[in-house]
Design an enzyme around this catalytic site. Sequence first.
Site, PDB file in Angstrom:
ATOM      1  N   ASP A   1       0.850  -1.176   0.000  1.00  0.00           N
ATOM      2  CA  ASP A   1       0.000   0.000   0.000  1.00  0.00           C
ATOM      3  C   ASP A   1       0.894   1.237   0.000  1.00  0.00           C
ATOM      4  OD1 ASP A   1      -2.436   1.383   0.076  1.00  0.00           O
ATOM      5  OD2 ASP A   1      -2.327   1.585   2.247  1.00  0.00           O
TER       6      ASP A   1
ATOM      7  N   ASP B   1      -0.229   5.079   1.010  1.00  0.00           N
ATOM      8  CA  ASP B   1      -0.452   5.974   2.145  1.00  0.00           C
ATOM      9  C   ASP B   1      -0.483   5.193   3.453  1.00  0.00           C
ATOM     10  OD1 ASP B   1      -0.736   8.401   0.637  1.00  0.00           O
ATOM     11  OD2 ASP B   1      -2.688   7.673  -0.013  1.00  0.00           O
TER      12      ASP B   1
ATOM     13  N   LYS C   1      -9.564  -2.735  -3.359  1.00  0.00           N
ATOM     14  CA  LYS C   1      -9.485  -3.344  -2.020  1.00  0.00           C
ATOM     15  C   LYS C   1     -10.744  -3.001  -1.226  1.00  0.00           C
ATOM     16  CE  LYS C   1      -5.729  -1.064  -1.159  1.00  0.00           C
ATOM     17  NZ  LYS C   1      -4.592  -0.492  -0.426  1.00  0.00           N
TER      18      LYS C   1
ATOM     19  N   ASP D   1      -1.539  -0.970   5.927  1.00  0.00           N
ATOM     20  CA  ASP D   1      -1.751  -0.363   7.242  1.00  0.00           C
ATOM     21  C   ASP D   1      -3.191  -0.489   7.705  1.00  0.00           C
ATOM     22  OD1 ASP D   1      -2.728   1.564   5.335  1.00  0.00           O
ATOM     23  OD2 ASP D   1      -2.660   3.079   6.920  1.00  0.00           O
TER      24      ASP D   1
END
Length: 266
Positions: A13, A15, A184, A209
């Site tokens: 990922d 961010d 996602k 995250d």
Amino acid sequence: MRTRDEIECWLTDMDGVLVHENQAVPGASDLLQQWRFENKPFLVLTNNSIFTPRDLSARLRASGLDVPEESIWTSALATAAFLKEQAPGGSAFVIGEAGLTTALHEAGFIMTEVNPDFVVVGETRNYSFEAITKAIRCINKGARFIATNPDATGPSAEGVLPATGAISALITKATGRDPYVVGKPNPMMFRSALNRIGAHSENTGMIGDRMDTDVVAGIEAGLHTVLVLTGISDQAEIEKYPFRPNEVLGSVAELLNDEPIETETY
């Protein structure tokens, strides 16, 4: 059970993993360099469908990270790849920005408001009542409903903004039709990313995250999952879910090898 040493390819990922508030996370640049040095294929994934890979590559470069555009996989690209398989040369009415329209054009799709095969909703900073109304009418006439991602809100300096999931919900309420969501946590996005780099789930890791998107989709796609705590998740968040990642790390810096990376000098 796989170990990290068995991982030959990586999905990550963006961010909260590589960047935080437009600044590179410590260790992120070194990790990307390590993957390149070890010839490990990787893709940076994002549910953001606004920007093209070229745009995102430039934004990452400004944050101190060197990620070529061919190493970026967005929900817009995943959506375009999915629709190209479903209806080659099809047509779509699109609510979204350049990242989505460019991906669909490159996949051979025609943009139209007249009897489109699909209505495709992505993220934009300019949702309009007129466009939403057209989308509703197209779906009522038989167009199939697609959304790039389920994210209900997005960030801004002033606070949260309505995003793809919120607008999709409005259209669903008006039409009674739920969208097929490609991004996602649909593992479809991970499978298309694997195809992009010629990887196999058995030797690929996913770093994220978020438990509710990155980790659950990684598990469902059969990947080795790594959760980092530089984004929105903490230990209390992990405990809310009935599933667990393979690893929980403070940051991507913990994925670095102990040995320094050799670099060529000229």
